[in-house]
Design a protein around this motif. Structure first.
Motif, mmCIF file in Angstrom:
data_model
loop_
_atom_site.group_PDB
_atom_site.id
_atom_site.type_symbol
_atom_site.label_atom_id
_atom_site.label_comp_id
_atom_site.label_asym_id
_atom_site.label_seq_id
_atom_site.Cartn_x
_atom_site.Cartn_y
_atom_site.Cartn_z
ATOM 1 N N UNK A 6 0.829 -1.212 0.000
ATOM 2 C CA UNK A 6 0.000 0.000 0.000
ATOM 3 C C UNK A 6 0.864 1.263 0.000
ATOM 4 N N UNK A 7 1.892 1.268 0.839
ATOM 5 C CA UNK A 7 2.771 2.439 0.911
ATOM 6 C C UNK A 7 3.504 2.672 -0.402
ATOM 7 N N UNK A 8 3.817 1.603 -1.101
ATOM 8 C CA UNK A 8 4.540 1.721 -2.366
ATOM 9 C C UNK A 8 3.647 2.187 -3.502
ATOM 10 N N UNK A 9 2.420 1.694 -3.537
ATOM 11 C CA UNK A 9 1.594 1.895 -4.721
ATOM 12 C C UNK A 9 0.615 3.057 -4.619
ATOM 13 N N UNK A 10 0.432 3.618 -3.433
ATOM 14 C CA UNK A 10 -0.577 4.671 -3.303
ATOM 15 C C UNK A 10 -0.236 5.895 -4.134
ATOM 16 N N UNK A 11 1.037 6.291 -4.168
ATOM 17 C CA UNK A 11 1.451 7.467 -4.930
ATOM 18 C C UNK A 11 2.576 7.080 -5.880
ATOM 19 N N UNK A 12 2.394 7.400 -7.151
ATOM 20 C CA UNK A 12 3.362 6.995 -8.163
ATOM 21 C C UNK A 12 4.696 7.720 -8.018
ATOM 22 N N UNK A 13 4.679 8.907 -7.397
ATOM 23 C CA UNK A 13 5.916 9.688 -7.283
ATOM 24 C C UNK A 13 6.575 9.532 -5.916
ATOM 25 N N UNK A 14 6.176 8.540 -5.143
ATOM 26 C CA UNK A 14 6.690 8.389 -3.781
ATOM 27 C C UNK A 14 7.879 7.428 -3.739
ATOM 28 N N UNK A 15 8.901 7.834 -3.002
ATOM 29 C CA UNK A 15 10.016 6.960 -2.652
ATOM 30 C C UNK A 15 9.856 6.600 -1.179
ATOM 31 N N UNK A 16 9.943 5.317 -0.858
ATOM 32 C CA UNK A 16 9.788 4.853 0.518
ATOM 33 C C UNK A 16 11.136 4.376 1.034
#
Length: 267
Positions: free
Chosen positions: A193-203
């Motif tokens: 969920x944390x990876x796919x919620x926002x396309x521009x997010x780096x975790x």
């Protein structure tokens, strides 16, 4: 340094997928607060204290600063890896406590957040010894302990420091059965969920040391790559060799050599 150089040479030969070794100046191995941490609502911006950042060696937000420049170099290398390999989630770990992994993780996150093309989420997964909130000088109202133990929704656990495009998912209480929890389907679902919620997010996940707990091994299937922090004068050749062995089936994207005055060493 000779021992590390020999070990890194072995890593170069054995792990061709490793993209970079970056040397950083000394960073703190444990947070230093100034009085009580600063509380703030999870839904709003939480003020950050420049003095706390200074004492905890969070320098990546500075301009025209040698330490900040080192993390900008690391940022550029990470962004190149992302553009080539579509890697968006990183576990940051080290051989032992005291190597500076949390400080490296936060400085990298702050530097990445300064680039306007993406947002950054830092997740504290050092569940037995959480410290990310202490480095930032804040007291979270909720965190991963609440998410797992009391079903508090993730949005209520997030902390937004006064650093644009940076969000933190802290741990507000130590969790003893950490490796068992990290291997659960619920943790895997949260990571997805944390990876796919926002396309521009780096975790970026701040993980425990690899040679101290089995948490990293339990969680590795949920990340795209691993950044390994080694500390000059502290991380031994044997420690580094063991780490590389433990990570041989993962995507080791880089090694950060901490606590050195030398220049960046490319692989």
């Amino acid at each position: 340094m000779d021992r590390l150089e020999k070990a890194l040479e072995k890593a170069r030969q054995a792990r061709q997928e490793a993209h970079a070794v970056v040397a950083t100046p000394p960073v703190s191995s444990s947070p230093v607060g100034e009085g009580a941490p600063r509380p703030g609502p999870a839904a709003g911006l939480v003020p950050v204290d420049a003095k706390v950042f200074e004492r905890n060696r969070l320098f990546a937000q500075r301009q025209r600063d040698n330490v900040a420049d080192i993390f900008r170099i690391l940022r550029s290398k990470v962004l190149q890896i992302i553009s080539k390999s579509n890697i968006r989630t990183f576990a940051v770990t080290s051989a032992n406590y005291g190597d500076g992994k949390s400080t490296v993780a936060l400085n990298l996150a702050i530097s990445l957040a300064a680039d306007v093309k993406q947002t950054v989420l830092v997740v504290d997964l050092d569940l037995r010894k959480p410290s990310i909130h202490e480095y930032l000088g804040i007291t979270p109202n909720a965190g991963l302990a609440d998410y797992f133990m009391r079903d508090v929704p993730v949005p209520q656990c997030l902390v937004r420091p006064e650093i644009e495009r940076l969000v933190v998912l802290p741990v507000n209480g130590a969790i003893d059965n950490s490796s068992e929890l990290l291997g659960t389907p619920r943790m895997a679902a949260l990571a997805l969920e944390l990876k796919e919620r926002y396309a521009d997010r780096i975790v970026i996940y701040d993980m425990p040391p690899l040679l101290v707990q089995d948490d990293v091994i339990a969680f590795l299937p949920n990340v795209d790559g691993v950044l390994l922090v080694a500390r000059e004068g502290k991380t031994t050749q044997e420690d580094l060799t063991q780490c590389l062995y433990d990570l041989q089936s993962t995507n080791l994207v880089g090694v950060v050599l901490n606590d050195t005055r030398e220049k960046m060493v490319p692989v």
